[in-house]
Design a protein around this motif. Structure first.
Motif, PDB file in Angstrom:
ATOM      1  N   LYS A   7       0.830  -1.174   0.318  1.00 48.23           N
ATOM      2  CA  LYS A   7      -0.212   0.153  -0.051  1.00 48.23           C
ATOM      3  C   LYS A   7       1.167   1.310  -0.148  1.00 48.23           C
ATOM      4  O   LYS A   7       1.951   1.391   0.731  1.00 48.23           O
ATOM      5  CB  LYS A   7      -0.801   0.286   1.024  1.00 48.23           C
ATOM      6  CG  LYS A   7      -2.057   0.750   1.329  1.00 48.23           C
ATOM      7  CD  LYS A   7      -3.178   0.889   1.948  1.00 48.23           C
ATOM      8  CE  LYS A   7      -3.677   1.892   2.652  1.00 48.23           C
ATOM      9  NZ  LYS A   7      -5.213   2.499   1.055  1.00 48.23           N
ATOM     10  N   ASP A   8       0.482   1.978  -0.721  1.00 48.59           N
ATOM     11  CA  ASP A   8       1.405   3.181  -0.876  1.00 48.59           C
ATOM     12  C   ASP A   8       1.715   4.157   0.179  1.00 48.59           C
ATOM     13  O   ASP A   8       0.777   4.905   0.427  1.00 48.59           O
ATOM     14  CB  ASP A   8       0.574   4.077  -2.068  1.00 48.59           C
ATOM     15  CG  ASP A   8       2.186   4.774  -2.797  1.00 48.59           C
ATOM     16  OD1 ASP A   8       3.000   5.581  -2.067  1.00 48.59           O
ATOM     17  OD2 ASP A   8       1.594   6.124  -3.866  1.00 48.59           O
ATOM     18  N   ARG A   9       2.305   4.107   0.929  1.00 48.86           N
ATOM     19  CA  ARG A   9       2.468   4.922   2.207  1.00 48.86           C
ATOM     20  C   ARG A   9       4.377   5.465   1.877  1.00 48.86           C
ATOM     21  O   ARG A   9       5.342   4.779   1.593  1.00 48.86           O
ATOM     22  CB  ARG A   9       2.100   3.947   3.378  1.00 48.86           C
ATOM     23  CG  ARG A   9       3.421   2.774   3.350  1.00 48.86           C
ATOM     24  CD  ARG A   9       3.080   2.237   4.696  1.00 48.86           C
ATOM     25  NE  ARG A   9       4.073   0.608   5.510  1.00 48.86           N
ATOM     26  CZ  ARG A   9       4.623   0.923   5.366  1.00 48.86           C
ATOM     27  NH1 ARG A   9       5.394   2.411   5.825  1.00 48.86           N
ATOM     28  NH2 ARG A   9       5.668  -0.524   5.780  1.00 48.86           N
ATOM     29  N   LYS A  53      -6.120  -0.391  -5.935  1.00 52.39           N
ATOM     30  CA  LYS A  53      -6.230   0.778  -5.826  1.00 52.39           C
ATOM     31  C   LYS A  53      -5.621   1.729  -4.913  1.00 52.39           C
ATOM     32  O   LYS A  53      -5.140   0.272  -4.145  1.00 52.39           O
ATOM     33  CB  LYS A  53      -7.233   2.042  -5.369  1.00 52.39           C
ATOM     34  CG  LYS A  53      -7.317   2.765  -5.309  1.00 52.39           C
ATOM     35  CD  LYS A  53      -8.763   4.029  -5.405  1.00 52.39           C
ATOM     36  CE  LYS A  53      -8.629   5.670  -5.601  1.00 52.39           C
ATOM     37  NZ  LYS A  53     -10.401   5.724  -5.324  1.00 52.39           N
ATOM     38  N   ASP A  54      -4.653   2.497  -4.685  1.00 49.44           N
ATOM     39  CA  ASP A  54      -3.395   2.825  -4.360  1.00 49.44           C
ATOM     40  C   ASP A  54      -2.408   1.743  -3.368  1.00 49.44           C
ATOM     41  O   ASP A  54      -2.122   2.164  -2.461  1.00 49.44           O
ATOM     42  CB  ASP A  54      -4.441   3.242  -2.681  1.00 49.44           C
ATOM     43  CG  ASP A  54      -5.025   4.488  -2.992  1.00 49.44           C
ATOM     44  OD1 ASP A  54      -4.660   5.492  -4.233  1.00 49.44           O
ATOM     45  OD2 ASP A  54      -5.829   4.192  -2.461  1.00 49.44           O
ATOM     46  N   HIS A  55      -2.221   0.811  -4.258  1.00 46.41           N
ATOM     47  CA  HIS A  55      -1.142   0.098  -4.322  1.00 46.41           C
ATOM     48  C   HIS A  55      -0.561   0.083  -5.244  1.00 46.41           C
ATOM     49  O   HIS A  55      -0.631   0.078  -6.372  1.00 46.41           O
ATOM     50  CB  HIS A  55      -1.891  -1.532  -4.047  1.00 46.41           C
ATOM     51  CG  HIS A  55      -2.568  -1.907  -2.855  1.00 46.41           C
ATOM     52  ND1 HIS A  55      -1.961  -2.504  -2.090  1.00 46.41           N
ATOM     53  CD2 HIS A  55      -2.969  -1.336  -2.265  1.00 46.41           C
ATOM     54  CE1 HIS A  55      -2.591  -3.073  -0.839  1.00 46.41           C
ATOM     55  NE2 HIS A  55      -3.452  -2.219  -1.206  1.00 46.41           N
TER      56      HIS A  55
END
Length: 211
Positions: A144-146, A176-178
């Protein structure tokens, strides 16, 4: 990475009044496929490729074949030339190669031709950036984008005393958002690293699950 890092320099050029025959000889002698064409002031006037030359050549049944070899390059060169600067980023000119479907980009410093970048140069750069030329193993991780995720992954490999040769990141089209992080590591057997990553909560992708 800057263009000057990968460009071929100095670059061979021909004059607008040179002939197809001279271009063929130069391409054959140097094993090149693209030649910038200059005018009387040594300024870039166009570019030719081996494809341009081949299209200009007549059929072997044509009695005027020798005359076609004497055709001047200004008759077949492409005058709309995409160029770049030595301090441009390779990643930026990659878009020009893709969008315009071109095989080479002359490198200009002002009006002076200081080099040329070809598709082969771009491929070699990709291989270098991904570390594929070095021995090792590849691991893909879905994250997960972080903030801080690269630091966390790096710590796993630091603890294992395994060097990361290269890191590539691209969006995960299925989540999504990965993103998917592709690691090339300096280890022929990645199993220990994979187990440690899983223990640390990372989703390591199995190649068989991605097909």
């Amino acid at each position: 990475m800057l263009v000057e890092r990968i460009m071929t320099s100095p670059v061979e050029t021909l004059h607008i009044n040179d002939t197809i025959h001279e271009a063929m000889n130069l391409m054959s002698r140097l094993s090149i496929r693209h030649i910038p064409i200059v005018d009387d002031n040594n300024r870039l006037a166009g570019i030719i490729s081996d494809k341009d030359v081949n299209l200009a050549l007549p059929s072997i049944t044509n009695k005027n074949a020798d005359l076609s070899l004497d055709l001047e390059l200004n008759k077949i060169m492409r005058q709309q030339v995409t160029t770049c600067h030595p301090l441009d980023f390779v990643e930026e000119i990659a878009k020009d190669f893709y969008h315009y479907a071109i095989g080479a980009i002359p490198v200009m410093r002002g009006t002076e031709i200081v080099g040329i970048v070809t598709q082969k140069d771009m491929l070699n750069t990709f291989l270098e950036l991904t570390g594929i030329k070095e021995p090792g193993s590849i691991i893909e991780i879905d994250i997960k984008d972080r903030m801080g995720v690269i630091f966390d992954i790096g710590k796993v490999f630091k603890d294992l005393n395994i060097k990361i040769v290269s890191i590539s990141i691209y969006p995960n089209a299925d989540k999504k958002d990965h993103k998917i992080i592709v690691l090339r590591i300096d280890a022929m057997n990645p199993l220990i690293a994979i187990e440690k990553l899983k223990e640390s909560g990372f989703n390591v992708l199995d190649p068989s699950e991605m097909s």
